[in-house]
Design a protein around this motif. Structure first.
Motif, PDB file in Angstrom:
ATOM      1  N   ASN A 206     -37.240 -27.503   6.042  1.00 16.50           N
ATOM      2  CA  ASN A 206     -36.850 -26.935   7.350  1.00 16.50           C
ATOM      3  C   ASN A 206     -36.420 -27.996   8.424  1.00 16.50           C
ATOM      4  O   ASN A 206     -35.364 -27.986   9.146  1.00 16.50           O
ATOM      5  N   ALA A 207     -37.468 -29.149   8.534  1.00 10.42           N
ATOM      6  CA  ALA A 207     -37.225 -29.965   9.545  1.00 10.42           C
ATOM      7  C   ALA A 207     -36.116 -30.779   9.308  1.00 10.42           C
ATOM      8  O   ALA A 207     -35.281 -31.178  10.078  1.00 10.42           O
ATOM      9  N   LEU A 208     -35.772 -30.998   7.938  1.00  6.46           N
ATOM     10  CA  LEU A 208     -34.594 -32.080   7.400  1.00  6.46           C
ATOM     11  C   LEU A 208     -33.463 -31.712   7.761  1.00  6.46           C
ATOM     12  O   LEU A 208     -32.376 -32.353   7.998  1.00  6.46           O
ATOM     13  N   GLN A 209     -33.406 -30.342   7.917  1.00  9.55           N
ATOM     14  CA  GLN A 209     -31.969 -29.681   8.380  1.00  9.55           C
ATOM     15  C   GLN A 209     -31.552 -29.523   9.839  1.00  9.55           C
ATOM     16  O   GLN A 209     -30.796 -29.064  10.078  1.00  9.55           O
ATOM     17  N   LEU A 210     -32.526 -30.039  10.476  1.00 12.86           N
ATOM     18  CA  LEU A 210     -32.315 -29.649  11.907  1.00 12.86           C
ATOM     19  C   LEU A 210     -31.365 -30.995  12.536  1.00 12.86           C
ATOM     20  O   LEU A 210     -31.138 -31.897  11.783  1.00 12.86           O
ATOM     21  N   LYS A 211     -30.387 -30.446  13.189  1.00  9.00           N
ATOM     22  CA  LYS A 211     -29.283 -31.193  13.593  1.00  9.00           C
ATOM     23  C   LYS A 211     -29.943 -32.099  14.810  1.00  9.00           C
ATOM     24  O   LYS A 211     -29.826 -31.585  16.038  1.00  9.00           O
ATOM     25  N   ALA A 212     -30.273 -33.214  14.824  1.00  6.81           N
ATOM     26  CA  ALA A 212     -30.893 -33.899  15.596  1.00  6.81           C
ATOM     27  C   ALA A 212     -30.383 -35.224  15.452  1.00  6.81           C
ATOM     28  O   ALA A 212     -30.577 -36.021  14.336  1.00  6.81           O
ATOM     29  N   PRO A 213     -29.827 -35.851  16.556  1.00  7.49           N
ATOM     30  CA  PRO A 213     -29.618 -37.338  16.363  1.00  7.49           C
ATOM     31  C   PRO A 213     -31.100 -38.060  16.186  1.00  7.49           C
ATOM     32  O   PRO A 213     -31.949 -38.127  16.930  1.00  7.49           O
ATOM     33  N   ALA A 214     -30.755 -39.093  15.089  1.00  4.85           N
ATOM     34  CA  ALA A 214     -32.079 -39.974  14.874  1.00  4.85           C
ATOM     35  C   ALA A 214     -33.356 -39.102  14.764  1.00  4.85           C
ATOM     36  O   ALA A 214     -34.544 -39.312  15.316  1.00  4.85           O
ATOM     37  N   LEU A 215     -33.001 -38.229  14.005  1.00  2.00           N
ATOM     38  CA  LEU A 215     -34.167 -37.211  13.287  1.00  2.00           C
ATOM     39  C   LEU A 215     -35.309 -38.151  12.695  1.00  2.00           C
ATOM     40  O   LEU A 215     -35.344 -38.904  12.111  1.00  2.00           O
ATOM     41  N   LYS A 216     -36.500 -37.754  13.379  1.00  4.98           N
ATOM     42  CA  LYS A 216     -37.593 -38.514  12.914  1.00  4.98           C
ATOM     43  C   LYS A 216     -38.862 -37.331  12.447  1.00  4.98           C
ATOM     44  O   LYS A 216     -38.916 -36.529  13.186  1.00  4.98           O
ATOM     45  N   ILE A 217     -39.192 -37.289  11.384  1.00  7.27           N
ATOM     46  CA  ILE A 217     -40.277 -36.600  10.903  1.00  7.27           C
ATOM     47  C   ILE A 217     -41.652 -37.022  10.656  1.00  7.27           C
ATOM     48  O   ILE A 217     -41.557 -38.370   9.875  1.00  7.27           O
ATOM     49  N   VAL A 218     -42.827 -36.694  11.417  1.00  9.48           N
ATOM     50  CA  VAL A 218     -43.943 -37.641  11.227  1.00  9.48           C
ATOM     51  C   VAL A 218     -45.165 -36.701  10.572  1.00  9.48           C
ATOM     52  O   VAL A 218     -44.990 -35.415  10.733  1.00  9.48           O
ATOM     53  N   VAL A 219     -45.335 -36.955   9.235  1.00  5.84           N
ATOM     54  CA  VAL A 219     -46.381 -36.076   8.483  1.00  5.84           C
ATOM     55  C   VAL A 219     -47.831 -36.781   8.506  1.00  5.84           C
ATOM     56  O   VAL A 219     -47.714 -38.160   8.415  1.00  5.84           O
ATOM     57  N   THR A 220     -48.646 -36.135   9.229  1.00  9.97           N
ATOM     58  CA  THR A 220     -50.062 -36.563   9.363  1.00  9.97           C
ATOM     59  C   THR A 220     -50.933 -35.864   8.888  1.00  9.97           C
ATOM     60  O   THR A 220     -50.912 -34.346   8.697  1.00  9.97           O
ATOM     61  N   THR A 221     -51.879 -36.266   8.057  1.00 12.94           N
ATOM     62  CA  THR A 221     -53.087 -35.747   7.470  1.00 12.94           C
ATOM     63  C   THR A 221     -54.553 -36.000   7.986  1.00 12.94           C
ATOM     64  O   THR A 221     -54.429 -37.173   8.445  1.00 12.94           O
ATOM     65  N   GLY A 222     -55.262 -35.406   7.918  1.00 17.39           N
ATOM     66  CA  GLY A 222     -56.749 -35.723   8.288  1.00 17.39           C
ATOM     67  C   GLY A 222     -57.710 -34.544   8.120  1.00 17.39           C
ATOM     68  O   GLY A 222     -57.166 -33.435   7.709  1.00 17.39           O
TER      69      GLY A 222
END
Ligand SMILES: Nc1nc2c(ncn2[C@@H]2O[C@H](COP(=O)(O)OP(=O)(O)OP(=O)(O)O)[C@@H](O)[C@H]2O)c(=O)[nH]1
Ligand SMILES: [Mg+2]
Lengths: 217, 426
Positions: free
Chosen positions: B330-346
């Protein structure tokens, strides 16, 4: 208990003859009226009837004064047995202190007896009375008739309930006083437990029971 | 139900003489006694209060007790000029007449009492019946009104359940395919990698040998031949081949290894043959998911992984990685310039927490509540099924976890998935 007036030292007690239509409730009262001594006994009020069938109720009042001066009015009612007069039955049943259930001994009447008893249980709960605590005597009437269920059968069916059973023929006068005396005694015990009639008001059980059931002649 | 009724009759309540004896009627009877020869007559109650009197007193009198229901309720006294049978006779007659009056009144009162009680009682019962009826009517109305919403709710539930089922089936099919493919690909890719390695060694040897000839043998051969060899060397671009060969083989090896890893990840991701809860390494699941999704990452998109330490959690890994897949896709399909996805676990308290944040346009508050509804989509037709996030929510819930979204003021959307570490869900 219709009324308890501590100041006036007076108690009004209600007994009700219940049972299916034509089982002989009115006849029981007629018989009592005839047998009981007229001293302290009022007139039998037979309210409007249609073809001799009770539509309101019958009432036999009795009056007793204890040596202490405490007065007890005992009112013995019958209810109309016909199914359609259920509202009247309920009205009469209110504040009852004891019930004589007049069953018809004739074979083929066991169904209506049972229906009427179920109706009694239902109506008692409707008027806020607990059938397990209310004094109750079962009278099997019309023992003079030929086609009746045997005493053994009656005992087999009703024995387990632990309720006092009286065989009667109200037409001939047998078992009428017995059933009456038993319910009077039971009702007295129940009232005594609540009001301490003996301890506080000097009303002796034996004297009361024998006075209101004294026979004439 | 409260019915305010002041009038209450109890059948058989005691009555006193004044209630039962109308003074006007009593006077008529007393008057009759006087006309029959008495000097006077009077009635008093049990407290000796005079209720009615006619004529006057005289020295001779006769008294009779008046009984109400067998109870002395008063008395009637007849006065006469002399004593005797006449006085007693008048007294008896007067008494009988009064008792008849009283008994008649008593009957009348009892009848009306019974009547009133019964009517009131029936009225109460009617009211009660009416109350009950209108109660059940109200219930039916409410039922009818809520039926529509209920049907809608059930439909949604069904849709979700159906989608989940479909997804599970799809997962199983894909899993089966992945397993088969993995098997088929793994063997040849194994040869390829091993052969490429051998080929590298061979090439090195050939290169070495050729180098030896080139430097040591060429000066010793006739000049003509040497020149020919030199020309051929250049024509065949052997020098270039020497420099390119290593890179070429290494690239191939690298590619083959990537294929090998992808196949392994795909197999791992689909969890073929695994059902129910098993101890699961959440970070590993995330890595595999990201690997499977790598072909969907557009150029310019940055994926940053901050994987902290998370204890293994007992859950169904296929479901969890399915949830990750849907959220990240879903995030990958976003139309955003310089799309950045941050995955955090803890770990946070008793929960393992996974956050997937993007720097997209965020989700408007009015549709935030609908984001997990099946078939809800803001994407262009054909882009999304609208099932992704709904599936993610279902999958997380099936793992005993929770999913939520927040849109921080600085922009973007953060999906937070928490699963209890002690969780035993399947
Ligand atoms: N053979 C016989 N007949 C009886 C006896 N008791 C009552 N009957 C008759 O049965 C009929 C009904 O008697 P009731 O006393 O009016 O009955 P009930 O129970 O008051 O009836 P409802 O007022 O309609 O409820 C009358 O014909 C009585 O004579 C009995 O012991 N033996
Ligand atoms: Mg009757």
């Amino acid at each position: 208990m219709i009324e308890f007036d501590e100041q006036a030292k007076k108690l009004v007690v209600k007994l009700v003859y219940y049972g299916p239509a034509l089982s002989g409730k009115t006849t029981n009262l007629l018989c009592l009226h005839d047998q009981l001594c007229n001293e302290g006994r009022g007139d039998l009020m037979v309210l409007d009837t249609v073809d001799d069938r009770t539509i309101f109720f019958d009432l036999l009042p009795l009056f007793y004064v204890a040596p202490s001066g405490f007065r007890i009015k005992l009112k013995v009612f019958t209810v109309p047995g016909q199914v359609r007069h259920d509202a009247t039955r309920k009205a009469v049943l209110q504040r009852a202190d004891g019930i004589v259930f007049v069953a018809d001994s004739q074979k083929g009447k066991m169904g209506t007896n049972a229906e009427s008893f179920a109706n009694l249980e239902n109506n008692l709960s409707m008027v806020g009375l607990d059938i397990d605590k209310l004094p109750l005597v079962i009278q099997f009437n019309k023992r003079d008739l030929p086609d009746i269920i045997s005493e053994d059968e009656v005992n087999a069916t009703w024995g387990p309930t632990g309720l006092p059973l009286v065989m009667a023929s109200s037409l001939q006068g047998a078992g009428v006083l017995e059933a009456y005396r038993r319910i009077v005694a039971l009702a007295f015990d129940a009232l005594d437990a609540r009001l301490e009639l003996t301890a506080r008001y000097g009303v002796e059980r034996a004297d009361f029971v024998s006075s209101v059931s004294r026979i004439s002649g | 139900m409260s019915i305010d009724r002041k009038l209450e009759f109890i059948i058989g309540e005691d009555k006193n003489l004044t209630q039962l004896l109308e003074v006007s009627e009593a006077l008529m009877v007393l008057d009759g006694a006087v006309r029959a020869g008495a000097c006077g007559a009077e009635i008093s109650d049990s407290n000796r209060v005079l209720l009615a009197a006619c004529g006057g007193e005289s020295p001779f009198s006769a008294m009779r007790a008046i009984l109400v229901e067998g109870e002395p309720a008063g008395s009637v006294v007849v006065y006469a000029a002399d004593s005797g049978a006449r006085l007693e006779g008048i007294a008896d007659m007067l008494h009988a007449a009064l008792q008849t009056l009283i008994n008649g009144a008593m009957k009348r009162m009892l009848t009306s009492e019974a009547h009133t009680t019964i009517v009131n009682q029936s009225y109460d019962e009617l009211l009660e019946t009416n109350e009950k009826l209108s109660g059940s009517e109200r219930q039916y109305r409410e039922l009818a009104a809520s039926l529509e919403t209920k049907v809608q709710e059930r439909t949604e539930e069904l849709k979700r359940a159906y989608a989940i089922m479909l997804q599970k089936e799809k997962l199983a099919a894909v899993g089966g395919l992945a397993a088969g493919m993995a098997h088929e690909i793994n063997n040849p890719i194994g040869f390829v990698i091993s052969n490429l390695n051998t080929l590298t060694k061979y090439a090195t040897k050939l290169k070495e040998m050729l180098e030896f000839y080139h430097t040591n043998c060429e000066p010793a051969i006739p000049e003509d031949l040497a020149r020919q060899a030199e020309t051929r060397w250049r024509e065949l671009k052997i020098g270039y081949i020497f420099t390119d060969l290593d890179g070429l083989v290494n690239q191939s090896l690298d590619g083959a290894r990537r294929v090998q890893k992808l196949v392994a990840d795909m197999k791992g991701f689909s969890h073929v043959g695994e059902t129910g809860a098993v101890p699961t390494d959440i970070n590993l699941e995330l890595e595999q998911t990201l690997s499977v999704l790598c072909h969907e990452v557009r150029a310019g998109t940055v994926i940053e992984c901050n994987l902290g330490s998370v204890p293994t959690v007992r859950l169904n890994p296929a479901l969890l990685s399915q949830a990750f897949l849907q959220i990240i896709r879903n995030a990958l399909q976003l139309k955003a310039p310089a799309l950045k996805i941050v995955v955090t676990t803890g770990q946070q308290g008793d929960d393992a927490r996974i956050q997937i944040a993007d720097n997209g346009p965020g989700i408007p508050p009015d549709i935030r509540d609908h984001i997990f509804e099946p078939f809800f989509t803001t994407k262009d037709v054909g882009q999304g099924t609208g099932m992704g996030l709904s599936l993610a929510e279902q999958a997380v819930q099936a793992c005993g976890g929770k999913i939520s979204i927040t849109c921080p003021p600085e922009g973007g959307t953060v999906f937070t998935v928490t699963v209890p570490i002690g969780s035993e869900h399947s």
